[in-house]
Design a protein around this motif. Sequence first.
Motif, short mmCIF file in Angstrom:
data_model
loop_
_atom_site.label_atom_id
_atom_site.label_comp_id
_atom_site.label_asym_id
_atom_site.label_seq_id
_atom_site.Cartn_x
_atom_site.Cartn_y
_atom_site.Cartn_z
N ARG A 26 22.61 -38.82 51.31
CA ARG A 26 22.83 -40.25 51.46
C ARG A 26 21.59 -41.00 51.90
O ARG A 26 21.69 -41.98 52.63
N GLU A 78 35.54 -42.99 41.44
CA GLU A 78 35.37 -41.59 41.85
C GLU A 78 34.77 -40.82 40.69
O GLU A 78 34.75 -41.29 39.56
N VAL A 79 34.32 -39.65 41.02
CA VAL A 79 33.70 -38.83 39.98
C VAL A 79 34.39 -37.48 39.96
O VAL A 79 34.60 -36.88 41.01
N ILE A 80 34.73 -37.03 38.79
CA ILE A 80 35.27 -35.68 38.64
C ILE A 80 34.33 -34.90 37.74
O ILE A 80 33.98 -35.36 36.66
N HIS A 112 27.71 -42.78 46.44
CA HIS A 112 28.37 -41.66 47.06
C HIS A 112 29.75 -41.96 47.60
O HIS A 112 30.59 -41.08 47.70
N PRO A 125 33.12 -43.51 47.04
CA PRO A 125 33.98 -44.19 46.10
C PRO A 125 34.97 -45.08 46.83
O PRO A 125 35.38 -44.80 47.95
N ILE A 135 33.38 -38.13 54.29
CA ILE A 135 32.72 -36.87 53.94
C ILE A 135 32.58 -36.80 52.42
O ILE A 135 33.36 -37.37 51.70
N GLU A 136 31.62 -36.05 52.01
CA GLU A 136 31.35 -35.96 50.58
C GLU A 136 32.55 -35.36 49.87
O GLU A 136 33.05 -34.30 50.21
N ILE A 137 33.03 -36.04 48.87
CA ILE A 137 34.18 -35.54 48.14
C ILE A 137 33.94 -35.44 46.66
O ILE A 137 34.67 -34.82 45.96
N GLU A 138 32.90 -36.08 46.20
CA GLU A 138 32.85 -36.23 44.75
C GLU A 138 32.52 -34.95 44.02
O GLU A 138 33.13 -34.62 43.03
#
Lengths: 325, 289
Positions: free
Chosen positions: A114, A221-223, A245, A247, B272-275
């Motif tokens: 980040r 969001e990203v998948i 970063h 979403p 927290i990082e989720i992606e």
Amino acid sequence: PAQQQQQQQEDGGGASATPQRVLFPPTFSVSEIKNKQRRHFMFLRWKQQQRKEKLAAKKKRRKEREALGDKAPPKAVPKTIENQRVYDETTVDPNDEEVAFDEATDEFAPYFNRQTVPKILITTSDRPRGRTVRFCEQLSTVIPNSHVYYRRGLALKRIIPQCIARDFTDLIVINEDRKIPNGLVLSHLPDGPTAHFRMSSVRLRKEIKRKGKEPTEHVPEVILNNFTTRLGHSIGRMFASLFPHDPQFIGRQVATFHNQRDYIFFRFHRYIFKSEKKVGIQELGPRFTLKLRSLQKGTFDSKFGEYEWIHKRREMDMNRRKFHL
Amino acid sequence: PQVVWDMLGNKQFCSYKITTKTQNFCRNEYNLTGLCNRSSCPLANSQYATIREEKGRCYLYMKTIERAPFPRRLWERVLLSKNYEKALEEIDENLIYWPRFIRHKCKQRFTKITQYLIRIRKLTLKRQRKIVPLRRKIERREKRREEKALIAAQLDNAIEKELLERLKQDTYGDIYNFPIHAFDKALQQQEADSESESDAEKEEEEEEELDKREFVEADDSDLSDFEDMDKLETSSEEEQEEEEEVEKKASHSKSKGKTPLKGPARRKRPYIEIEYEEETEPASKTKAA
């Protein structure tokens, strides 16, 4: 063979006028008949017979299964290409330390820590045509914090230092051929890897059936699905670094990069949870598929770049069960 | 000469001649203007001159009557200088006493040729498009494989599954009000009371609960510290609802303490990082978090 047939018919059918079961010599095959009509007819008959046998076999098997009841052996899993995939040594193990260390120190580390916010520049090759222009616009609405600039004959090598000076983190170049976009170059700017993809089956927003409204400004969001090998991992991280970063879940939008057999499918949906076990998705936004052609270590440089991976057609397309992403 | 022209020009067949609706063209490489005329036909004129360029250099080709019987030596060529004005002077020198028409046309042709040579040189400096031929078989193969991959991917199902997974792992925090879910979890954990693993978990949870209990009280008082007020309000409402339901059902004290605590605790998680996720590692993700 025709004469033999007739003889045998006459021999065997002495009792009955119509030939019931014609006896062929054991080494006879349907393809030996020279007459096309007759051959076709015999082939069809053979096929019907095969089908009947298959059906009978199936029924028998099912009866046996039912007869056994609980003791029946488990159903055989059908073989799929994914099941039969040749094991790739570079498959990433989730607990691999080396991989974790690499990822902590590679070019995307600042993004994942980040420290940087992605800022994307989207451009095309010279003289883009209508479809490409519209596609660029739609893409810029999908990816937050992205800007479209037209390339009026500017050399990429000169654009790149300017971009770095203006704090862009990524550069996307959409290559066009005969009025449709067919290639994508994704370059992570401060000296990051460059990936060159072949883009196919691009659908603009209006061509998607039952599409929803426009995507909003929320961060989606990203998948990332199915990126298993080391190469796939790095490409996946590249895609992830395009999106900010955090979403915004209020937006309920999700961008998906799904890798299947080395084809990366991009979709953009809006989802809604109808209940706990059910979610509804509605496709909005453009869709396209990518196939990786090459991955370069530095920024875009076609002559002197150091290539990490190139798709070598002779070697890599040979095996149908071997995939690289 | 005249005889030749009478034959070839109009009456009989000339293999260099191309006729179109409005014009007649001459395909002869020594032709000065490119049109099929009495004055610009190299076959019909015994004294003729042309400019031709080879590999970027221009040459003046001349044909005279004296050499007419020697076809091999018929065309005499002179290399012109690279300098434009000098070359024009050279043309003039060589074609002195020649008919005006030929001299004029030669100079015109030379000018045009130099102009297009300059253009070629300028273009090669700019970026050129590399034209790569498509291989039909390969294109077809790729297309087919892509279609099959698409079918095998079952994208909608995959995306839905992924989203439900994320919902289960509380990455969305408390936005979605599915109290039954939390309930089921709580019930399951009660049922697994006797096992040692769950005991260990419980102990951890209890410790967390204790910590979080303190946390919660402090948080509830300092509402102003939080950035997203909306979320807080809704989640607090949900907490109240959950509490009511919990009381109605008269369940275990642990679950009572658990569900309302999950609210503020969950709020911590979205940061927290989720992606970046893969299908193979759901468990490790939460541990890493």
